[in-house]
Design a protein around this motif. Structure first.
Motif, mmCIF file in Angstrom:
data_model
loop_
_atom_site.group_PDB
_atom_site.id
_atom_site.type_symbol
_atom_site.label_atom_id
_atom_site.label_comp_id
_atom_site.label_asym_id
_atom_site.label_seq_id
_atom_site.Cartn_x
_atom_site.Cartn_y
_atom_site.Cartn_z
ATOM 1 N N GLN A 95 34.002 12.660 -44.342
ATOM 2 C CA GLN A 95 32.483 12.542 -43.828
ATOM 3 C C GLN A 95 32.738 11.902 -42.542
ATOM 4 O O GLN A 95 31.928 12.077 -41.612
ATOM 5 N N LEU A 96 33.574 10.869 -42.431
ATOM 6 C CA LEU A 96 33.399 10.070 -41.191
ATOM 7 C C LEU A 96 33.882 10.623 -39.995
ATOM 8 O O LEU A 96 33.523 10.640 -38.973
ATOM 9 N N VAL A 97 35.186 11.562 -40.203
ATOM 10 C CA VAL A 97 35.595 12.314 -39.073
ATOM 11 C C VAL A 97 34.523 13.237 -38.402
ATOM 12 O O VAL A 97 33.969 13.180 -37.221
ATOM 13 N N ASN A 98 33.565 13.894 -39.599
ATOM 14 C CA ASN A 98 32.448 14.489 -38.753
ATOM 15 C C ASN A 98 31.407 13.770 -38.151
ATOM 16 O O ASN A 98 30.671 14.090 -37.366
ATOM 17 N N LYS A 99 31.274 12.505 -38.884
ATOM 18 C CA LYS A 99 30.109 11.595 -38.438
ATOM 19 C C LYS A 99 30.617 11.423 -36.928
ATOM 20 O O LYS A 99 29.792 11.217 -35.817
ATOM 21 N N VAL A 100 31.800 10.872 -36.731
ATOM 22 C CA VAL A 100 32.445 10.407 -35.255
ATOM 23 C C VAL A 100 32.107 11.466 -34.281
ATOM 24 O O VAL A 100 31.751 11.313 -32.948
ATOM 25 N N ALA A 101 32.486 12.590 -34.839
ATOM 26 C CA ALA A 101 32.219 14.092 -34.084
ATOM 27 C C ALA A 101 30.909 14.097 -33.513
ATOM 28 O O ALA A 101 30.518 14.529 -32.423
ATOM 29 N N ALA A 102 29.978 13.895 -34.559
ATOM 30 C CA ALA A 102 28.554 14.117 -34.014
ATOM 31 C C ALA A 102 28.121 12.991 -33.206
ATOM 32 O O ALA A 102 27.559 13.444 -32.190
ATOM 33 N N GLY A 105 29.738 13.441 -29.856
ATOM 34 C CA GLY A 105 29.105 14.695 -29.218
ATOM 35 C C GLY A 105 30.649 15.733 -29.000
ATOM 36 O O GLY A 105 30.462 16.581 -27.919
ATOM 37 N N ALA A 106 31.472 15.614 -29.684
ATOM 38 C CA ALA A 106 32.610 16.491 -29.742
ATOM 39 C C ALA A 106 32.190 17.956 -30.117
ATOM 40 O O ALA A 106 31.513 18.335 -30.859
ATOM 41 N N ASP A 107 33.005 18.979 -29.386
ATOM 42 C CA ASP A 107 32.629 20.224 -29.203
ATOM 43 C C ASP A 107 33.594 20.939 -30.180
ATOM 44 O O ASP A 107 33.480 22.087 -30.866
ATOM 45 N N LEU A 108 34.742 20.171 -30.252
ATOM 46 C CA LEU A 108 35.863 20.759 -31.243
ATOM 47 C C LEU A 108 36.692 19.712 -31.787
ATOM 48 O O LEU A 108 37.035 18.495 -31.260
ATOM 49 N N ILE A 109 36.947 19.888 -33.150
ATOM 50 C CA ILE A 109 37.728 18.919 -33.959
ATOM 51 C C ILE A 109 39.160 19.538 -34.214
ATOM 52 O O ILE A 109 39.172 20.511 -34.422
ATOM 53 N N VAL A 110 40.273 18.638 -33.916
ATOM 54 C CA VAL A 110 41.536 18.993 -34.283
ATOM 55 C C VAL A 110 42.081 18.082 -35.351
ATOM 56 O O VAL A 110 42.004 17.014 -35.364
ATOM 57 N N VAL A 111 42.552 18.864 -36.449
ATOM 58 C CA VAL A 111 43.349 18.158 -37.472
ATOM 59 C C VAL A 111 44.638 18.592 -37.509
ATOM 60 O O VAL A 111 45.076 19.600 -37.190
ATOM 61 N N GLY A 112 45.544 17.709 -38.299
ATOM 62 C CA GLY A 112 46.890 18.290 -38.718
ATOM 63 C C GLY A 112 47.009 19.157 -39.908
ATOM 64 O O GLY A 112 46.235 19.108 -40.708
ATOM 65 N N GLY A 113 48.011 19.982 -39.649
ATOM 66 C CA GLY A 113 48.276 21.002 -40.798
ATOM 67 C C GLY A 113 49.826 21.032 -40.974
ATOM 68 O O GLY A 113 50.677 20.401 -40.226
ATOM 69 N N HIS A 114 50.231 21.370 -42.207
ATOM 70 C CA HIS A 114 51.628 21.632 -42.475
ATOM 71 C C HIS A 114 52.159 22.646 -41.872
ATOM 72 O O HIS A 114 51.857 23.893 -41.674
ATOM 73 N N PRO A 115 53.428 22.472 -40.973
ATOM 74 C CA PRO A 115 54.225 23.308 -40.615
ATOM 75 C C PRO A 115 54.792 24.810 -41.194
ATOM 76 O O PRO A 115 54.995 25.691 -40.843
ATOM 77 N N GLN A 116 54.936 24.441 -42.507
ATOM 78 C CA GLN A 116 55.453 25.408 -43.712
ATOM 79 C C GLN A 116 54.290 25.493 -44.526
ATOM 80 O O GLN A 116 54.567 25.172 -45.711
ATOM 81 N N PRO A 117 53.116 25.814 -44.635
ATOM 82 C CA PRO A 117 52.184 26.153 -45.490
ATOM 83 C C PRO A 117 52.582 26.614 -46.966
ATOM 84 O O PRO A 117 52.346 26.574 -47.907
ATOM 85 N N ALA A 118 53.588 27.788 -46.803
ATOM 86 C CA ALA A 118 54.100 28.406 -47.923
ATOM 87 C C ALA A 118 54.808 27.325 -49.058
ATOM 88 O O ALA A 118 54.563 27.447 -50.294
ATOM 89 N N LEU A 119 55.372 26.385 -48.295
ATOM 90 C CA LEU A 119 56.233 25.589 -49.167
ATOM 91 C C LEU A 119 55.397 24.599 -49.514
ATOM 92 O O LEU A 119 55.430 23.874 -50.528
ATOM 93 N N VAL A 132 36.985 20.452 -42.940
ATOM 94 C CA VAL A 132 36.580 21.945 -42.636
ATOM 95 C C VAL A 132 35.025 22.265 -43.107
ATOM 96 O O VAL A 132 34.332 22.990 -42.621
ATOM 97 N N TYR A 133 35.345 22.067 -44.555
ATOM 98 C CA TYR A 133 33.976 22.434 -45.157
ATOM 99 C C TYR A 133 32.815 22.031 -44.494
ATOM 100 O O TYR A 133 31.762 22.359 -44.620
ATOM 101 N N LEU A 134 32.854 20.424 -44.288
ATOM 102 C CA LEU A 134 31.719 19.863 -43.771
ATOM 103 C C LEU A 134 31.301 19.971 -42.339
ATOM 104 O O LEU A 134 30.423 19.699 -41.882
ATOM 105 N N ALA A 135 32.105 20.414 -41.582
ATOM 106 C CA ALA A 135 32.121 20.425 -40.008
ATOM 107 C C ALA A 135 31.024 21.508 -39.581
ATOM 108 O O ALA A 135 30.936 22.462 -40.435
ATOM 109 N N ASP A 136 30.148 21.125 -39.051
ATOM 110 C CA ASP A 136 29.198 21.926 -38.212
ATOM 111 C C ASP A 136 29.696 22.229 -36.744
ATOM 112 O O ASP A 136 28.665 22.630 -35.923
ATOM 113 N N ARG A 137 31.031 22.284 -36.522
ATOM 114 C CA ARG A 137 31.465 22.570 -35.041
ATOM 115 C C ARG A 137 32.851 23.197 -35.329
ATOM 116 O O ARG A 137 33.556 23.099 -36.511
ATOM 117 N N PRO A 138 33.413 23.990 -34.538
ATOM 118 C CA PRO A 138 34.612 24.570 -34.638
ATOM 119 C C PRO A 138 35.967 23.279 -35.077
ATOM 120 O O PRO A 138 35.855 22.274 -34.445
#
Length: 242
Positions: A95-102, A105-119, A132-138
């Motif tokens: 909630q707060l990441v999306n609130k800070v983005a709003a 005035g951020a146009d793009l949010i970048v979050v970390g992901g796992h380098p080997q998602p299959a594992l 991602v689910y709450l975001a109203d921007r890319p």
């Protein structure tokens, strides 16, 4: 085409957070956008009944916030943007990441992901998914601390009303990086009962889908020479195969 004026990276101080900061800073530089960082402290949300006897977690809030700010600032220095503004908040991360983005005035949010998602059985953790689910921007998922510009961008579309926005965002990022853009539509098989009752046979259905894809691409503001592709099969599998 989409325009990016500010990029916000979300970090929790981990290696995944560093991937978001480094990748976000590099993207912002390529896009000619401002760059900021959001760091959320969730440890304060522990219910009192779960706290160790005699310890009030709220008393440690200034220390937790200070540590989070210092870690985010260190990651900013590692990303080559030591002066990037850092927003530190206490509460629920998604909630707060999306609130800070709003608020910023951020146009793009970048979050970390796992380098080997299959594992890891997931590209992002539960918090990343909620962002991602709450975001109203890319939202860009960074699975590594990438400093180099992207070379190839795959825009997976479903021919819905949202597809045009997907193409706009993908086209803007590809254009800023000098990357090749490939739009892709996966035509999934119909369920058996619907397939048996369908008006069109499979060949006619595929032809109609190709016409829709071509019409969408013609109406999009894409760079010359961009060609879309259509694959038939499960969308998730076909996107990853492409």
């Amino acid at each position: 085409m989409a325009e990016f004026k500010k990029v916000l990276a979300a970090t929790d101080g981990s290696e995944h957070g560093l991937s978001a900061v480094v990748t976000g800073a590099a993207c912002a530089a390529k896009l000619g956008a401002d760059f900021e960082i959001a760091s959320i402290v969730e440890v304060l949300l522990m219910p009192p009944e779960y706290s160790p006897p005699g310890i009030d977690a709220a008393k440690y809030e200034p220390e937790f916030v200070k540590e989070a700010r210092e870690t985010a600032a260190e990651q900013a220095r590692e990303a080559g943007v030591p002066d990037a503004p850092v927003h530190v908040r206490a509460g629920f991360t998604a909630q707060l990441v999306n609130k800070v983005a709003a608020e910023s005035g951020a146009d793009l949010i970048v979050v970390g992901g796992h380098p080997q998602p299959a594992l890891a059985r997931s590209l992002v953790g539960s918090t990343g998914r909620r962002i991602v689910y709450l975001a109203d921007r890319p939202v860009l998922i960074a699975s590594e601390p990438r400093r180099e510009p992207f070379q190839r961008v795959l825009a997976a579309i479903d021919l819905s009303s949202d597809s045009r926005e997907v193409l706009d965002v993908a086209g803007a990022i590809a254009g800023a990086c000098g990357a090749a853009l490939r739009p892709l539509f996966a035509l999934e098989p119909l369920p058996l009962m619907i397939s048996e009752a369908a008006i069109y046979d499979e060949a006619e259905r595929a032809r109609h889908a190709r016409e829709q894809l071509e019409a969408l691409l013609d109406s999009a503001n894409l760079a010359p020479g961009v060609e879309g592709r259509m694959r038939e099969g499960d969308a998730g599998h076909e996107i990853l195969e492409e």
